[in-house]
Scaffold this active site. Structure first.
Site, PDB file in Angstrom:
ATOM      1  N   ARG A 224     -50.263   4.475 -98.114  1.00 30.47           N
ATOM      2  CA  ARG A 224     -49.706   3.479 -99.016  1.00 30.47           C
ATOM      3  C   ARG A 224     -48.417   4.017 -99.624  1.00 30.47           C
ATOM      4  O   ARG A 224     -48.270   5.219 -99.845  1.00 30.47           O
ATOM      5  CB  ARG A 224     -50.707   3.127-100.124  1.00 30.47           C
ATOM      6  CG  ARG A 224     -51.847   2.207 -99.663  1.00 30.47           C
ATOM      7  CD  ARG A 224     -51.326   0.825 -99.329  1.00 30.47           C
ATOM      8  NE  ARG A 224     -52.353  -0.088 -98.849  1.00 30.47           N
ATOM      9  CZ  ARG A 224     -52.624  -0.326 -97.574  1.00 30.47           C
ATOM     10  NH1 ARG A 224     -51.960   0.327 -96.634  1.00 30.47           N
ATOM     11  NH2 ARG A 224     -53.539  -1.198 -97.232  1.00 30.47           N
ATOM     12  N   HIS A 272     -44.045  -1.763 -92.346  1.00 29.92           N
ATOM     13  CA  HIS A 272     -45.474  -1.932 -92.614  1.00 29.92           C
ATOM     14  C   HIS A 272     -46.181  -2.640 -91.450  1.00 29.92           C
ATOM     15  O   HIS A 272     -46.894  -3.632 -91.628  1.00 29.92           O
ATOM     16  CB  HIS A 272     -45.702  -2.707 -93.917  1.00 29.92           C
ATOM     17  CG  HIS A 272     -47.029  -2.400 -94.546  1.00 29.92           C
ATOM     18  ND1 HIS A 272     -47.230  -2.411 -95.901  1.00 29.92           N
ATOM     19  CD2 HIS A 272     -48.228  -2.080 -94.000  1.00 29.92           C
ATOM     20  CE1 HIS A 272     -48.500  -2.124 -96.172  1.00 29.92           C
ATOM     21  NE2 HIS A 272     -49.124  -1.916 -95.025  1.00 29.92           N
TER      22      HIS A 272
END
Length: 309
Positions: A224, A272
């Site tokens: 993350r 991402h």
């Protein structure tokens, strides 16, 4: 039975089609939903607006479209007694493993250096290091981390892993807890982060951690964005402590146009996409869990929101 679908991009129709094919008894609605909130039994979501899910008084389960659940855990108004289920399915795991293996090999084979040489029109061989002389270290030994390590074994790297609690994996030297982190880092030449975002892992990838890696190590972050102190990474790259970084997640997404990562020659970035949930395959995991709950059985892959995974 009714399920509400809310994804971050326009995939509602794909999920609806897949669910209708695998579980026609289940009615599906896409967000925004203006019907009776009491009719919704399940929610399949990614980054729903804060407070949105409290509108549905009869929710029996909340399914995350992706493996991460911090987009739900960060909602202070998340219904407290509704189980949250993370996505665990073969397609998602395979996608992440492909990305990790590709990234490890890119750093192992000096692809950032060769890209720089191409831009400078330089034709020069770089002496190769044997795979067995490099250690790939995995931060996080859940489903995704374990699978990536298993596939990396075929390339003869030394393999190590670190986790919060003790783990045992064939062919992998395992470390755990704060006491084991420094020793794990000291031997790791290519570091992969696949940890969930928790209070303990926020800002973990920082100046102090980079200094504990061997000089010239590489970092791959597919965990993350909140785990990486971006300024510290740039400092470590510019000083030569790190030779390169592959980043798929960021503190702010999309990455601002003026962010230094865009132009940094030692950073390889992707938006991402390391592991993308494909409705046609992932739907089976959702359907299986709903059927388990309807049959009075326990759900699989329920998250402990206090731990964050």
């Amino acid at each position: 039975m009714a399920l509400l679908i809310k994804t971050d991009i326009d995939r509602g129709n794909a999920w609806t089609e897949a669910l209708n094919a695998h579980y026609p008894e289940l009615k599906t609605y896409t967000w925004p939903y203006d019907g009776d909130p009491a009719k919704i039994d399940y929610a399949l979501v990614w980054q729903p607006p804060k407070g949105e899910l409290k509108r549905y008084p009869n929710l029996r389960a909340i399914f995350s479209v992706g493996a991460g659940i911090d987009h739900l855990a960060s909602d202070p108004e998340l219904p407290p007694n509704v189980p949250v289920v993370r996505m665990v399915e073969p397609g998602l795991t395979a996608g992440m493993t492909q990305y990790v293996v590709l990234s490890v090999l890119n750093h192992h084979r000096f692809m950032l250096d060769y890209a720089a040489q191409r831009r400078a029109k330089v034709w020069e061989e770089i002496p190769q290091i044997a795979a067995e002389a490099r250690q790939v270290g995995m931060l996080g030994l859940g489903v995704l981390g374990r699978d990536a390590l298993e596939k990396l074994r075929a390339f003869d790297f030394k393999l190590a892993g670190w986790s919060r609690s003790p783990k045992s994996i064939t062919g992998v030297t395992c470390f755990h807890g704060p006491a084991g982190l420094d020793e794990f880092l000291a031997g790791t030449d290519i570091l992969v982060c696949l940890l969930p975002l928790t209070a303990e892992t926020a800002d973990l990838l920082n100046r102090d951690l980079f200094a504990k890696l061997p000089a010239g190590a590489a970092v791959i972050n597919v965990g993350r964005g909140g785990q990486l102190v971006e300024e510290d990474l740039i400092e470590a790259l510019d000083s030569g402590q790190l030779s390169g970084a592959t980043l798929d997640v960021f503190r702010q997404e999309p990455l601002p146009e003026d962010h230094p990562f865009w132009e940094h020659p030692r950073v390889f970035m992707t938006p991402h996409i390391a592991s993308m949930t494909i409705p046609s395959s992932a739907v089976r995991a959702v359907v299986a869990n709903i059927q388990r709950l309807e049959a009075g059985e326990a759900l699989q892959h329920v998250v402990d929101l206090k731990r964050g995974y």
